[in-house]
Design a protein around this motif. Structure first.
Motif, PDB file in Angstrom:
ATOM      1  N   PRO A 219       0.826  -1.214   0.000  1.00 36.43           N
ATOM      2  CA  PRO A 219       0.000   0.000   0.000  1.00 36.43           C
ATOM      3  C   PRO A 219       0.858   1.260   0.000  1.00 36.43           C
ATOM      4  O   PRO A 219       0.959   1.981   0.986  1.00 36.43           O
ATOM      5  CB  PRO A 219      -0.803  -0.137   1.297  1.00 36.43           C
ATOM      6  N   MET A 220       1.447   1.549  -1.170  1.00 35.14           N
ATOM      7  CA  MET A 220       2.411   2.647  -1.277  1.00 35.14           C
ATOM      8  C   MET A 220       1.862   3.858  -2.018  1.00 35.14           C
ATOM      9  O   MET A 220       2.625   4.742  -2.410  1.00 35.14           O
ATOM     10  CB  MET A 220       3.680   2.153  -1.966  1.00 35.14           C
ATOM     11  N   HIS A 221       0.541   3.901  -2.264  1.00 35.18           N
ATOM     12  CA  HIS A 221      -0.100   5.089  -2.848  1.00 35.18           C
ATOM     13  C   HIS A 221       0.618   5.536  -4.129  1.00 35.18           C
ATOM     14  O   HIS A 221       1.007   6.696  -4.276  1.00 35.18           O
ATOM     15  CB  HIS A 221      -0.168   6.216  -1.822  1.00 35.18           C
ATOM     16  N   GLU A 222       0.781   4.596  -5.031  1.00 35.38           N
ATOM     17  CA  GLU A 222       1.352   4.824  -6.363  1.00 35.38           C
ATOM     18  C   GLU A 222       2.862   5.076  -6.360  1.00 35.38           C
ATOM     19  O   GLU A 222       3.430   5.435  -7.402  1.00 35.38           O
ATOM     20  CB  GLU A 222       0.638   5.962  -7.094  1.00 35.38           C
ATOM     21  N   LEU A 223       3.528   4.909  -5.236  1.00 36.94           N
ATOM     22  CA  LEU A 223       4.995   4.896  -5.230  1.00 36.94           C
ATOM     23  C   LEU A 223       5.417   3.486  -5.636  1.00 36.94           C
ATOM     24  O   LEU A 223       5.598   2.603  -4.796  1.00 36.94           O
ATOM     25  CB  LEU A 223       5.538   5.254  -3.844  1.00 36.94           C
ATOM     26  N   LYS A 224       5.559   3.276  -6.926  1.00 38.12           N
ATOM     27  CA  LYS A 224       5.747   1.925  -7.445  1.00 38.12           C
ATOM     28  C   LYS A 224       6.704   1.952  -8.627  1.00 38.12           C
ATOM     29  O   LYS A 224       7.066   3.021  -9.136  1.00 38.12           O
ATOM     30  CB  LYS A 224       4.409   1.337  -7.878  1.00 38.12           C
ATOM     31  N   ILE A 225       7.099   0.774  -9.046  1.00 40.03           N
ATOM     32  CA  ILE A 225       7.996   0.615 -10.185  1.00 40.03           C
ATOM     33  C   ILE A 225       7.452  -0.484 -11.091  1.00 40.03           C
ATOM     34  O   ILE A 225       7.047  -1.548 -10.612  1.00 40.03           O
ATOM     35  CB  ILE A 225       9.420   0.224  -9.718  1.00 40.03           C
ATOM     36  N   GLY A 226       7.436  -0.224 -12.387  1.00 36.40           N
ATOM     37  CA  GLY A 226       7.207  -1.266 -13.380  1.00 36.40           C
ATOM     38  C   GLY A 226       8.549  -1.617 -14.006  1.00 36.40           C
ATOM     39  O   GLY A 226       9.283  -0.728 -14.465  1.00 36.40           O
ATOM     40  N   MET A 227       8.918  -2.883 -13.981  1.00 40.28           N
ATOM     41  CA  MET A 227      10.202  -3.308 -14.532  1.00 40.28           C
ATOM     42  C   MET A 227       9.986  -3.949 -15.895  1.00 40.28           C
ATOM     43  O   MET A 227       9.200  -4.893 -16.031  1.00 40.28           O
ATOM     44  CB  MET A 227      10.892  -4.292 -13.588  1.00 40.28           C
ATOM     45  N   LEU A 228      10.686  -3.421 -16.887  1.00 43.82           N
ATOM     46  CA  LEU A 228      10.572  -3.891 -18.262  1.00 43.82           C
ATOM     47  C   LEU A 228      11.879  -4.589 -18.628  1.00 43.82           C
ATOM     48  O   LEU A 228      12.925  -3.952 -18.781  1.00 43.82           O
ATOM     49  CB  LEU A 228      10.310  -2.702 -19.190  1.00 43.82           C
ATOM     50  N   ALA A 229      11.823  -5.924 -18.751  1.00 39.70           N
ATOM     51  CA  ALA A 229      13.003  -6.726 -19.067  1.00 39.70           C
ATOM     52  C   ALA A 229      12.864  -7.313 -20.463  1.00 39.70           C
ATOM     53  O   ALA A 229      11.751  -7.577 -20.928  1.00 39.70           O
ATOM     54  CB  ALA A 229      13.169  -7.844 -18.040  1.00 39.70           C
ATOM     55  N   TYR A 230      13.979  -7.526 -21.120  1.00 43.16           N
ATOM     56  CA  TYR A 230      13.913  -8.083 -22.473  1.00 43.16           C
ATOM     57  C   TYR A 230      15.123  -8.969 -22.730  1.00 43.16           C
ATOM     58  O   TYR A 230      16.170  -8.852 -22.093  1.00 43.16           O
ATOM     59  CB  TYR A 230      13.807  -6.975 -23.528  1.00 43.16           C
ATOM     60  N   SER A 231      14.952  -9.881 -23.687  1.00 47.05           N
ATOM     61  CA  SER A 231      15.969 -10.895 -23.945  1.00 47.05           C
ATOM     62  C   SER A 231      17.145 -10.333 -24.718  1.00 47.05           C
ATOM     63  O   SER A 231      17.057  -9.299 -25.390  1.00 47.05           O
ATOM     64  CB  SER A 231      15.357 -12.068 -24.728  1.00 47.05           C
ATOM     65  N   GLU A 232      18.247 -11.034 -24.631  1.00 48.01           N
ATOM     66  CA  GLU A 232      19.436 -10.658 -25.385  1.00 48.01           C
ATOM     67  C   GLU A 232      19.201 -10.786 -26.882  1.00 48.01           C
ATOM     68  O   GLU A 232      19.865 -10.139 -27.692  1.00 48.01           O
ATOM     69  CB  GLU A 232      20.601 -11.549 -24.956  1.00 48.01           C
ATOM     70  N   ARG A 233      18.225 -11.612 -27.258  1.00 51.00           N
ATOM     71  CA  ARG A 233      17.947 -11.877 -28.676  1.00 51.00           C
ATOM     72  C   ARG A 233      17.117 -10.795 -29.344  1.00 51.00           C
ATOM     73  O   ARG A 233      17.066 -10.725 -30.565  1.00 51.00           O
ATOM     74  CB  ARG A 233      17.209 -13.217 -28.817  1.00 51.00           C
TER      75      ARG A 233
END
Length: 373
Positions: A219-233
């Motif tokens: 419950p961080m009231h929109e203090l959040k992170i979206g992590m976008l990971a992608y392959s080496e390929r």
């Protein structure tokens, strides 16, 4: 309910209700802080000081390592530069949509949260639905589909893609030159979803993109992170698309994520799990008094769908009745983005709320349904 309303607009209506209606729409954790979480929040001034002294890549890598490690993702490419920290998973999704070739055909899980389909369509992609039944049958789409989007666990059903099924899809995608896109925003809530998907995808030789989210856990009231990971390929211009939207996430929020991830593995998960399970049982008991049942009784995520019989009110009617009674939930038609009519027979209630709020909402839902009958 306006026919053009999407799910996020309904969530905004609930969040900004000046009459103080109960908001059980979005899947974010709108809870009281636990004692352990409150102690972490009290350290935010210290985190500000650290953010001015410590190199951003060091802060970011520590947060990514702590969060993904807490979720069992030991093979995630932490420290390689192939995990980008976004303000939210929605922004991460939009970045992915912009990085895919214009006009490409993409298979998207059906049902799932409608903004995934909306963002892809807005960016000029052609969508085809991939049903949960097809997923479980390993009936994977071939060309011209160039990317397959799964939500795991799925929102709103809670379906978890089994490890063998993800491996099958990844091998299929590798053979056909497709990209596997995995939205794992609810992964942190469910142990069964925490097998190492990065290891599975890499072992199959697939091109992949994964979106993680911290916003559903605490419950961080929109203090959040979206992590976008992608392959080496991957050859998709993800870094370029990222740079068009962002410079960097907050070093303070990243430290907050690191600390909360530490609490998650030190009893925080079990404390959250106990409340969600209690709230799900409370909803089940309340609706059973009027002959209703849960549409996904085995779901473990922090939302629950209530199944509505064919001879009663549909979810859009019940939604309007609930709002009139001061309670906001979500009708499920928009989740069925390719065939909204097939979602008229279920309505979704968030469980990531204090117990008394969930209990009151569930009782109101039962009363509204009975009044319609």
């Amino acid at each position: 309910m306006t026919a053009l309303a999407n799910l996020t607009l309904m969530e905004v209506d609930a969040l900004t209700d000046l009459d103080g209606g109960l908001n059980l729409t979005d899947g974010h954790a709108r809870l009281d802080l636990t004692g352990e979480q409150a102690a972490i929040v009290a350290r935010i001034p210290e985190m500000f000081e650290t953010a001015t002294r410590r190199a951003f890549p060091t802060i970011e890598e520590a947060a990514q390592s702590a969060f993904l490690g807490a979720l069992g993702q030991r093979s995630a490419p932490v420290g390689t530069g192939r995990i980008l920290s976004c303000y939210s998973s929605t922004l991460a999704t939009d970045i992915v949509a912009r990085a895919l070739p214009d006009g490409a055909t993409v298979a998207v899980l059906h049902p799932t949260f409608d903004n995934i389909a909306d963002l892809f369509r807005t960016r000029g992609l052609k969508l085809v639905p991939l049903s949960e039944e097809a997923l479980l049958d390993r009936d994977w789409p071939g060309p011209p589909v160039s990317a397959v989007v799964l939500t795991m666990p799925n929102n709103p059903t809670g379906l978890i893609t089994p490890e063998g099924h993800l491996r099958s899809l990844a091998e299929h995608a590798a053979r056909h030159g497709q990209t596997v896109i995995l939205d794992a925003s609810f992964r942190g809530q469910v142990r069964d979803a925490q097998y190492d998907t990065y290891a599975v995808l890499d072992a199959a030789g697939a091109d992949w993109i994964t979106i993680e989210d911290t916003g559903k856990l605490w419950p961080m009231h929109e203090l959040k992170i979206g992590m976008l990971a992608y392959s080496e390929r991957t050859t998709h211009p993800i870094e370029r698309a990222f740079s068009e939207s962002m410079l960097a996430a907050s070093g303070v929020v990243l430290q907050l994520v690191e600390a909360l991830a530490g609490d998650w593995v030190d009893g925080g998960y079990e404390r959250a799990r106990a409340l969600i399970d209690l709230n799900r049982s409370t909803v089940r008991e309340a609706i059973e008094t009027v002959g209703l049942s849960l549409a996904d009784p085995d779901s473990q995520i922090s939302v629950a769908r209530v199944a509505l019989p064919e001879d009663g009110p549909d979810s859009s009617q019940l939604y309007d009745d609930m709002v009139a009674r001061g309670v906001h939930v979500l009708p499920c038609a928009p989740f069925f983005w390719a065939d909204p009519k097939s979602g008229l027979r279920s309505i979704r209630i968030s469980l990531a709320r204090p117990h008394e709020i969930v209990r009151e909402a569930a009782v109101t839902l039962a009363e509204a349904y009975l009044a319609r009958g």
